[in-house]
Design an enzyme around this catalytic site. Structure first.
Site, PDB file in Angstrom:
ATOM      1  N   VAL A 165       0.858  -1.191   0.000  1.00 47.68           N
ATOM      2  CA  VAL A 165       0.000   0.000   0.000  1.00 47.68           C
ATOM      3  C   VAL A 165       0.888   1.233   0.000  1.00 47.68           C
ATOM      4  CG1 VAL A 165      -1.790   1.266   1.229  1.00 47.68           C
ATOM      5  CG2 VAL A 165      -1.757  -1.230   1.306  1.00 47.68           C
ATOM      6  N   PHE A 166       0.615   2.164  -0.915  1.00 51.46           N
ATOM      7  CA  PHE A 166       1.377   3.409  -0.942  1.00 51.46           C
ATOM      8  C   PHE A 166       0.635   4.468  -0.150  1.00 51.46           C
ATOM      9  CE2 PHE A 166       2.602   7.515  -2.908  1.00 51.46           C
ATOM     10  CZ  PHE A 166       3.964   7.464  -2.630  1.00 51.46           C
ATOM     11  N   SER A 204      -2.172  10.586   5.489  1.00 52.06           N
ATOM     12  CA  SER A 204      -2.073  10.186   6.892  1.00 52.06           C
ATOM     13  C   SER A 204      -1.428   8.818   7.081  1.00 52.06           C
ATOM     14  CB  SER A 204      -3.467  10.191   7.533  1.00 52.06           C
ATOM     15  OG  SER A 204      -4.313   9.227   6.935  1.00 52.06           O
ATOM     16  N   GLU A 253     -10.610   4.639   4.551  1.00 51.55           N
ATOM     17  CA  GLU A 253     -10.597   5.543   3.403  1.00 51.55           C
ATOM     18  C   GLU A 253     -11.960   5.585   2.693  1.00 51.55           C
ATOM     19  OE1 GLU A 253      -7.994   7.264   3.175  1.00 51.55           O
ATOM     20  OE2 GLU A 253      -6.582   6.106   4.364  1.00 51.55           O
TER      21      GLU A 253
END
Length: 211
Positions: free
Chosen positions: A14-15, A19, A107
């Site tokens: 995951v990039f 935050s 998200e």
């Protein structure tokens, strides 16, 4: 088929460009700083659930393709030479499904999953260091996408906003500190100019409280 011959799943990476850099997901086994090409990072996403409320949404960052941003950003004063630095987090395969669910919920306010290549410099040469990482992007057709705002208005909103995850300005300050620590090259004109405006509001409020 023996266990050794079983096909293996590609790593779940995951990039993080917002935050996630200063508040990483759980079960990380490796962190790889790097950057994206062809994107800008802008405070162009409203936050109803973390750094603001439905009545008074705050502002958080999203990624926008450079070509798209140029079409609807107006007079954005920041140079296109800036690149989006962040961190590629490799997740323990045993917890991949759990982390996906966690991030999908975290998200949920307008972000969509995309796949991106993470670049870096190895032995003096730029190259892809992490291919096909996943990344949560607030595309410009989602209900929380706000687009470009005048810097002073954006700073004022961030300075006064607060939500269940805390003050909006702390999100900004934490992100700025994290980006500065990633690499000497991790300069972000928009991010640092916005920080300067919000800190100026802090100074004015502090001065007024003493008079």
């Amino acid at each position: 088929m023996s266990d050794a011959a079983q096909p293996t799943s590609p790593p779940y990476v995951v990039f993080g460009y917002g935050s996630l850099i200063f508040r990483p997901p759980p079960h990380v086994v490796k962190e790889s700083p790097g950057y994206l090409k062809g994107y800008v990072r802008r405070f162009a996403q409203k936050s109803h659930d973390h750094r603001g409320t439905p009545e008074r949404p705050g502002r958080v960052v999203t990624l926008v393709h450079q070509a798209d941003w140029q079409e609807f950003s107006g007079a954005d004063p920041f140079p296109h030479e800036d690149v989006v630095w962040g961190v590629a987090f490799t997740i323990d395969p045993a917890y991949a499904a759990e982390v996906r669910d966690y991030l999908d919920f975290r998200e949920k306010d307008g972000y969509t999953l995309e796949h991106v290549d993470i670049h870096g410099v190895v032995d003096g040469h730029e190259q892809v260091v992490v291919p096909n990482a996943v990344c949560y992007v607030g595309r410009n057709d989602n209900p929380s996408f706000l687009g470009s705002e005048p810097l002073d208005a954006l700073a004022a909103t961030i300075w006064r906003s607060e939500g269940p995850s805390g003050r909006n300005k702390d999100y900004l300050y934490n992100l700025v500190a994290a980006v500065r620590n990633l690499a000497p090259e991790s300069y972000d004109s928009h991010l640092f100019a916005l920080e300067a405006r919000v800190r100026e509001l802090d100074r004015h409020a502090d001065e007024n409280s003493k008079t």
